[in-house]
Write a protein that holds these residues in place. Structure first.
Motif, mmCIF file in Angstrom:
data_model
loop_
_atom_site.group_PDB
_atom_site.id
_atom_site.type_symbol
_atom_site.label_atom_id
_atom_site.label_comp_id
_atom_site.label_asym_id
_atom_site.label_seq_id
_atom_site.Cartn_x
_atom_site.Cartn_y
_atom_site.Cartn_z
ATOM 1 N N ALA B 82 0.835 -1.193 0.000
ATOM 2 C CA ALA B 82 0.000 0.000 0.000
ATOM 3 C C ALA B 82 0.874 1.248 0.000
ATOM 4 N N PRO B 83 0.492 2.293 -0.667
ATOM 5 C CA PRO B 83 1.305 3.513 -0.725
ATOM 6 C C PRO B 83 1.500 4.164 0.647
ATOM 7 N N THR B 84 0.635 3.866 1.602
ATOM 8 C CA THR B 84 0.748 4.501 2.929
ATOM 9 C C THR B 84 1.456 3.612 3.937
ATOM 10 N N ASP B 85 2.026 2.507 3.462
ATOM 11 C CA ASP B 85 2.700 1.586 4.385
ATOM 12 C C ASP B 85 3.859 2.242 5.142
ATOM 13 N N PHE B 86 4.536 3.262 4.542
ATOM 14 C CA PHE B 86 5.691 3.908 5.189
ATOM 15 C C PHE B 86 5.297 4.600 6.497
ATOM 16 N N LEU B 87 4.019 4.942 6.625
ATOM 17 C CA LEU B 87 3.558 5.602 7.855
ATOM 18 C C LEU B 87 3.625 4.666 9.063
ATOM 19 N N LEU B 88 3.575 3.358 8.790
ATOM 20 C CA LEU B 88 3.621 2.384 9.887
ATOM 21 C C LEU B 88 5.060 2.129 10.376
ATOM 22 N N ALA B 89 6.045 2.573 9.593
ATOM 23 C CA ALA B 89 7.443 2.340 9.989
ATOM 24 C C ALA B 89 7.907 3.447 10.941
ATOM 25 N N THR B 90 7.446 3.361 12.198
ATOM 26 C CA THR B 90 7.809 4.387 13.203
ATOM 27 C C THR B 90 9.207 4.112 13.775
ATOM 28 N N PRO B 91 9.893 5.095 14.315
ATOM 29 C CA PRO B 91 11.221 4.857 14.892
ATOM 30 C C PRO B 91 11.124 3.893 16.078
ATOM 31 N N GLY B 92 12.004 2.919 16.122
ATOM 32 C CA GLY B 92 12.041 1.942 17.211
ATOM 33 C C GLY B 92 10.981 0.876 17.105
ATOM 34 N N SER B 93 10.317 0.819 16.009
ATOM 35 C CA SER B 93 9.256 -0.175 15.873
ATOM 36 C C SER B 93 9.802 -1.595 15.865
ATOM 37 N N ASP B 94 11.128 -1.749 15.555
ATOM 38 C CA ASP B 94 11.715 -3.086 15.552
ATOM 39 C C ASP B 94 11.787 -3.648 16.974
ATOM 40 N N LEU B 95 11.871 -2.766 18.010
ATOM 41 C CA LEU B 95 11.899 -3.203 19.407
ATOM 42 C C LEU B 95 10.574 -3.873 19.811
ATOM 43 N N PRO B 100 13.877 -9.190 23.799
ATOM 44 C CA PRO B 100 15.267 -8.987 24.238
ATOM 45 C C PRO B 100 15.872 -10.302 24.750
ATOM 46 N N GLU B 101 17.126 -10.474 24.541
ATOM 47 C CA GLU B 101 17.820 -11.699 24.995
ATOM 48 C C GLU B 101 18.520 -11.420 26.336
ATOM 49 N N ILE B 102 18.215 -12.172 27.399
ATOM 50 C CA ILE B 102 18.809 -11.987 28.741
ATOM 51 C C ILE B 102 19.532 -13.280 29.121
ATOM 52 N N ASP B 103 20.752 -13.155 29.506
ATOM 53 C CA ASP B 103 21.546 -14.332 29.862
ATOM 54 C C ASP B 103 21.343 -14.632 31.346
#
Lengths: 180, 122
Positions: B82-95, B100-103
């Protein structure tokens, strides 16, 4: 082949033929009236009506006299015939069907009649169909207004209204004709 | 019911007409070959043929050629963005999309207090 009921049992084709022959004269007069005195059309309508009766497409249930029922069949067949004629008028189907619509004027000239009868027919033709048919059934076929109402599929009150109006209009028209 | 003079007059006129018409009545006969259906059958055949031709033309007009690049797409192999898909790519959205990996290999459940603080004194 059966096509009607008499006294609760279906009538055989031979019985039906006898009945039709019995009423043939009256039926022809009624067909002429329905077809506005077009003899060719009246004969076609009569044939179609007789076939309907004999092959069972029209079934006499005994609710009225055979004559009344036959007249109703002829009236409905005339209406079907007219619808087909309308179709032929608007579509160039003469080449397709190989039939030409009958000419009223031509057929009329075949009817030999006195001047008075000619005037009566001319006057009748100017009446609305219901009034014309009702007057024919009462005065030509000697039916009662009730019987005529059954043939035309209308209430007796409506039939009386058509009868009175038709009679009045016919009187005026004939007076005009005689005055000429 | 008695008739009025007007009705009697009309009856006499119709009676005279009937007398004339009776002389013209054709003999009673029922023709087995009905005149109307002959033409009617032809009319039906012509109408049916015309309907088939019209249907064939309509079908030919709407039929799609699978080799045509416009219509020959393999929908299963395509993706649509969709042409508006870029709006969903907010900063930090990958978090938000990863854990998170905790040892915690060196710790036992008893070494973790209620408050979540690791007690290493014991």
């Amino acid at each position: 082949m059966t096509g009607a009921f008499a006294g609760g049992h279906p009538m055989q084709e031979s019985e039906l033929r006898i009945k039709l022959d019995e009423h043939h004269r009256d039926a022809f007069g009624w067909a002429l009236a329905c077809c506005e005195w077009d003899r060719t059309m009246a004969e076609d309508v009569l044939q179609s009506s007789y076939l309907k009766v004999l092959d069972g497409r029209a079934v006499f249930a005994g609710r009225s006299s055979f004559k009344t029922w036959l007249f109703a069949v002829i009236r409905r067949t005339t209406a079907e015939h007219r619808r087909r004629q309308m179709l032929h008028r608007f579509l160039p189907l003469t080449l397709v069907t190989g039939r030409k619509g009958s000419s009223v004027a031509d057929a009329e000239s075949e009817l030999l009649r006195s001047e008075r009868s000619a005037q009566l027919i001319a006057a009748l033709k100017t009446l609305p169909p219901r009034q014309r048919q009702l007057l024919h059934l009462v005065f030509y076929q000697d039916l009662t207004i009730r019987g005529a109402a059954v043939v035309l599929g209308i209430s007796i009150g409506t039939a009386r209204t058509h009868y009175e109006r038709g009679k009045e209009r016919l009187r005026d028209l004939l007076a005009e004709e005689y005055a000429k | 019911m008695t008739e009025s003079p007007e009705e009697r007059h009309l009856r006499s006129l119709f009676s005279a007409l009937r007398h004339e018409v009776d002389a013209l009545v054709p003999a009673f006969e029922v023709r087995t070959a009905q005149p109307v259906p002959t033409g009617h059958r032809r009319l039906v055949m012509v109408t049916a043929t015309a309907a088939v031709v019209v249907a064939a033309i309509m079908f030919a007009r709407t039929e799609r050629d699978d080799n045509d690049p416009e219509f020959g797409l393999d929908l299963a192999a395509t993706t649509w963005v969709a042409p508006t898909d870029f709006l969903l790519a907010t900063p930090g959205s990958d978090l938000l999309r990863s854990l998170p990996e905790i040892d915690i290999a060196g710790y036992t459940p008893q070494s973790i207090t209620r408050r979540g603080v690791v007690d290493t004194s014991s």
